[in-house]
Every structure is written in structure tokens, then in C-alpha cells.
Design a protein around this motif. Sequence first.
Motif, PDB file in Angstrom:
ATOM      1  N   GLU A 385       0.825  -1.208   0.000  1.00  0.00           N
ATOM      2  CA  GLU A 385       0.000   0.000   0.000  1.00  0.00           C
ATOM      3  C   GLU A 385       0.861   1.261   0.000  1.00  0.00           C
ATOM      4  OE1 GLU A 385      -3.654   2.199   2.392  1.00  0.00           O
ATOM      5  OE2 GLU A 385      -3.105   0.132   2.922  1.00  0.00           O
ATOM      6  N   ARG A 389       0.584   4.202  -2.736  1.00  0.00           N
ATOM      7  CA  ARG A 389       0.321   5.601  -2.361  1.00  0.00           C
ATOM      8  C   ARG A 389       1.446   6.527  -2.817  1.00  0.00           C
ATOM      9  NH1 ARG A 389      -2.399   6.673   3.455  1.00  0.00           N
ATOM     10  NH2 ARG A 389      -3.792   4.861   3.626  1.00  0.00           N
ATOM     11  N   HIS A 404       9.726   6.198   9.265  1.00  0.00           N
ATOM     12  CA  HIS A 404       8.718   6.434  10.307  1.00  0.00           C
ATOM     13  C   HIS A 404       9.082   5.692  11.586  1.00  0.00           C
ATOM     14  CE1 HIS A 404       4.806   7.238  12.086  1.00  0.00           C
ATOM     15  NE2 HIS A 404       4.703   5.957  12.382  1.00  0.00           N
ATOM     16  N   SER A 417       0.853   4.336  11.501  1.00  0.00           N
ATOM     17  CA  SER A 417      -0.012   5.246  10.757  1.00  0.00           C
ATOM     18  C   SER A 417       0.557   5.456   9.363  1.00  0.00           C
ATOM     19  CB  SER A 417      -0.137   6.610  11.453  1.00  0.00           C
ATOM     20  OG  SER A 417      -0.782   7.543  10.606  1.00  0.00           O
ATOM     21  N   LEU A 418      -0.080   4.859   8.361  1.00  0.00           N
ATOM     22  CA  LEU A 418       0.374   5.036   6.979  1.00  0.00           C
ATOM     23  C   LEU A 418       0.255   6.489   6.541  1.00  0.00           C
ATOM     24  CD1 LEU A 418      -0.724   2.162   4.558  1.00  0.00           C
ATOM     25  CD2 LEU A 418       1.535   3.167   4.825  1.00  0.00           C
ATOM     26  N   ASP A 419      -0.782   7.172   6.993  1.00  0.00           N
ATOM     27  CA  ASP A 419      -0.968   8.581   6.621  1.00  0.00           C
ATOM     28  C   ASP A 419       0.209   9.423   7.090  1.00  0.00           C
ATOM     29  OD1 ASP A 419      -3.389   8.037   5.406  1.00  0.00           O
ATOM     30  OD2 ASP A 419      -4.567   8.490   7.198  1.00  0.00           O
ATOM     31  N   ASP A 420       0.639   9.187   8.340  1.00  0.00           N
ATOM     32  CA  ASP A 420       1.771   9.950   8.880  1.00  0.00           C
ATOM     33  C   ASP A 420       3.067   9.604   8.152  1.00  0.00           C
ATOM     34  OD1 ASP A 420       0.069  11.110  10.669  1.00  0.00           O
ATOM     35  OD2 ASP A 420       0.707   9.917  12.396  1.00  0.00           O
ATOM     36  N   LEU A 422       3.598   8.815   5.010  1.00  0.00           N
ATOM     37  CA  LEU A 422       3.731   9.145   3.594  1.00  0.00           C
ATOM     38  C   LEU A 422       3.533  10.613   3.244  1.00  0.00           C
ATOM     39  CD1 LEU A 422       2.065   5.913   2.310  1.00  0.00           C
ATOM     40  CD2 LEU A 422       4.330   6.694   1.659  1.00  0.00           C
ATOM     41  N   THR A 423       3.338  11.467   4.239  1.00  0.00           N
ATOM     42  CA  THR A 423       3.214  12.886   3.924  1.00  0.00           C
ATOM     43  C   THR A 423       4.569  13.452   3.484  1.00  0.00           C
ATOM     44  OG1 THR A 423       2.611  15.061   4.778  1.00  0.00           O
ATOM     45  CG2 THR A 423       3.571  13.527   6.346  1.00  0.00           C
ATOM     46  N   THR A 428       9.325  13.180   7.855  1.00  0.00           N
ATOM     47  CA  THR A 428       9.031  11.928   7.164  1.00  0.00           C
ATOM     48  C   THR A 428      10.124  11.555   6.173  1.00  0.00           C
ATOM     49  OG1 THR A 428       7.874  12.950   5.297  1.00  0.00           O
ATOM     50  CG2 THR A 428       6.562  12.472   7.280  1.00  0.00           C
TER      51      THR A 428
END
Length: 540
Positions: A385, A389, A404, A417-420, A422-423, A428
Motif C-alpha cells: 500500500e 500511495r 517512520h 499510521s500510513l498517513d503519517d 507518507l506525507t 518523514t
Amino acid sequence: MEKEIIALQLAHILGEEFPPEDLQQKLEYPKHSQHGDISFPCFFLAGHFRRNPKEIAEELSSQLTHPIFTKTEAVHGYVNIFLDQPFMTNHVLNRVLQEGYGSHSFGEGERVVLDLSAPNIAKPFSMGHLRSTIIGNSLALLAEKCGYTSVKINYIGDYGTQFGHLLAAYKKWGDEETIQKAPLKELSNIYVRFHEESKHDPSLIEEGREWFKRLEKGGTEAVTLWKWFRELSLLKFDEIYEQLGISFDMTRGEAYYSDKMEETISLLEEKGMVEKSDGALVVRLDEYDLPPCLIVKSNGTTTYATRDLTAAIDRYRTYGFSKSLYVVGNEQTLHFEQIKKVLEKAGFPWASSMQHISFGMMLQNGKKMSTRKGRTILLEDVLQEAGERAGGNNRIGTGAVIFHDLKHHRLNDVEFSLDDMLTFEGTTGPYIQYTYARAISLLDKAEFSLNTELDDSSAWEVVKQLHAFPEEIERAFLQSDPSIIARYVLRLAKYFNQYYAHTKILQADQLDKRLTLVFSVTKVLEEGLHLLGMETVEKM
């Protein structure tokens, strides 16, 4: 260089009771540039000289002098030292451009053995296994950067009572065709089912014990099934390691030591260390304020401790290590204290060089991941994933997952947290990789000749970060903490981006000098990411 100069001068002024190497340890980098480039706190001198630290600082400031200092000042008990920026910039950039910048030689001729990753066969490679894998890999890279030879051992969990449970579960609910299609997921499912049903049917636990006894005694059916589970698992693990860019010098399971543990038990018995306790064999560790170390259970089966003791002895015989690092979670602290003390008590002097590199847990919604409880996130799913993304770029996706984790101090827990991850803003992996790609794009825009004679005060913070790289590498290795490098590359990226935003780098009369600085930044960012086990990306 400058720290050595300052420490030598301070030692000359203060007298022989204050060795230069001790004074050098006291030097600090101020948080704010108005307080200089290096500071020396004088508070610890107050008792010795029976004087106010402020007065001591004023006296030291008046006596410190060197061509690389442009100014010294006494402020609130500190001596603040300002360095000659053009001189230091030239010095730093010349060093960065040399081969192997940041390397150390203090580990030359010595070997570090690292026990890392160590997933259990027949279980999915979850996010919970990620920490040991990438922390251990980074520590191996740091060891090599400091001159050591590193040996990475993947000590696969392929033995023990849980495999008796799995064998019992397979015999009750397993289906060969289903398992061939998705081996780790299906084996995990029946393992979870076994533990759920054993809560209501305790006889299942006894069945599991019996199957493990058959495995230990070489029962044909038990061994055949176990070998099949192991082969399926290792093939799947190798796919994940390839995606992470991680390899091992040795992959060896606990089962390797199944016929070697008798020698260890006999050795402990010969030294009079083994006692019977409720039918089991233990080594008492009362003198260390530790509970007894269980060597053989009352039913005659061996333990993790027996295998780890045997493995430690075998590793020293094989590698003659100067350091042996076990990159294993916090919950195993007592276990490794016991292993180390049993070996010390048995008279192995090298046991003192064994170190448990513990780390916090990977959490999901604030809770520990657990295969047994069916609460886990599969690493292969996360990596897939993350790559999707990241626009199909697996280097960015995988790097995001690694960074991360490693940006956190290893003793801290990490919330998944994938959202955190990949920003492209903030702390990051994609932010660092984007900074590197941005610097490479600048280098591609113009031809330039290397020129380190840069006199540009707006570049000073970048230069100071470049200068700090070797010291940060040494600190990260000695503290066994890759987050020191992760935080370092974040600082370097931040200061470079600030410089990029406010400076006309491609200005004709400064082009060679400023692009030399940019080139130096790319070299250090690339090496910093490499030490974390990450790859750079030249276009994003």
C-alpha cells in the motif's frame, strides 16, 4: 578539529587537573546562533575555584584566542565561541568531498555480531517484526561505518512449545491445499483458533505439549510437517527482506541447536550450577537478584534459555566477537539478563560483551500487535500500500515505512499510521527523499567545477550540519540508536531547504561555490539515508 583546539587551550589555562579529553566532553553546540557556534559551561568549575561561574567565564573568554575564532564572549556563566565562517566552510567542504566522509576507525580489526529480525515460522511477518529488522540493519551499517566487521544473524523462531500448538492445530483444522495458496495467513488462522478454543478446552494445551515432545524426539510426522511449515515461511520472508533491501550473513533457526543443547546442559552441570526445582532443572541467580533461569522443564523439554545459551557459545566459537548485540523488544529484558549472568557464572569472560538492544512496541490504536490474539498488520500489505500511495515508487514507499520507525528513539513505542508515514511535509522519509531529489535537480541545471571557497553567511547553518555528521555517526553507534541519524538528516534537510528558499544558488558569480555546497549536501543525505537502510530517489 575546533573542539580539540578549544579543549587544549582550556586545559592549558585551567591546569593539569582538567585533561583536554574531559573538557572536550563539556563543550556544547548552542541552540541559538546568537550564542556562538560552540559554548563552554563554567558552572562545574565554581566549586573547584571557589568563584562565581560568571567570573570564571569572563576570565576564560579573555584568554581564549586562535585564528579560527572570530570572537569569544562570556554570557551568564558560559563562554561562547564564534568560529571563522569562511575558513571553517572551506575546511568542512574539503572534508565532505573526500571518500568515506563520516567514517571512523575505532572498530578496525573487531567484529560485531547482531541478532536481528528473528520472525517465527508459520506466522505472518507483521509490523511488529519490523522494528528488530530495521533497527538491527541500521546498527550493522553504523558498525561498518565505524570500522567494525558486522555479522547479521537472522535467528528464526522455528522451535519451542508454540510449534506443538501449531502441529496440534493443523491436525485438527488444517487443509494442505488452502495452506499452499496462502501459507502464512492460513497457518496463522489455525494458530489463533487453537488459542481461542484452548480457553474453553484446556486439553488442547496438553495436546500441543505432546506434539512438541514428538518434534523434539524426532517423530516422523511431526518433523515432516514442521519442515514444510518452515520452508513455506522462509520463502515468504525472503520476499519481504528483498523489498526492504536487507540481507543476512547467516539465517539459522533455533532448531539448529536441538542436538547441541546436551553439551550446554552438561557444561552447566559440571560446574555445579544446575539444581532441581519441582522436577525442572534451573540455574539459580540469587546473587544477581534475578529469578532462576529455567534450563529444562519438568516434562523434559528444553527452553528458549537453553537454546540461547547454546547459540551464544556457538557464536563466540565461530566469530570471536568483540560485541554481540541482541536487537529484541523490551519485554525480553529479564531473559537476556539471565542469559548473560548464567554465561558469566559459567566462566565465559566474553559474556560481558553481550548487550540487549531493546526497543519499544509497534502499536495499533494504542495496543500491542499480537498474532495469538489475531490483532496484527501484515508488513507485506503495508509495503504494497505504501508503494501504491507513493505513485508506484517502492523506494519511496518502503523508505517511508523505514523512516517512520527509525525517527523514534528505539526505546519508545511507535504508533502505526500510513498517513503519517507518507506525507511530504514534516518529519518523514518522503520529505528527506524530496529534499535530495530537489538538490540533484539543481546540480543537473548547470555545469560547475568544485570550489570550496564559499563565503556566504546564509549557508553557515548548512555547513555546521555537514560538519556534525561524523560526530553524529559515532554517537548513534555508541548509543545504539539510529534515531540520532534520522533526526540529523531531518535537520540537514530543513536547513538546506531554508537556504534554497532564500538564496539564488545558480547566480553566475557564485555558481561553482554554491553548487559545491549543494553537491556536499547530496553526498551526506545519501550516506545518512544509507545508514538507515534507505535508498535515495533522484526524481519525484
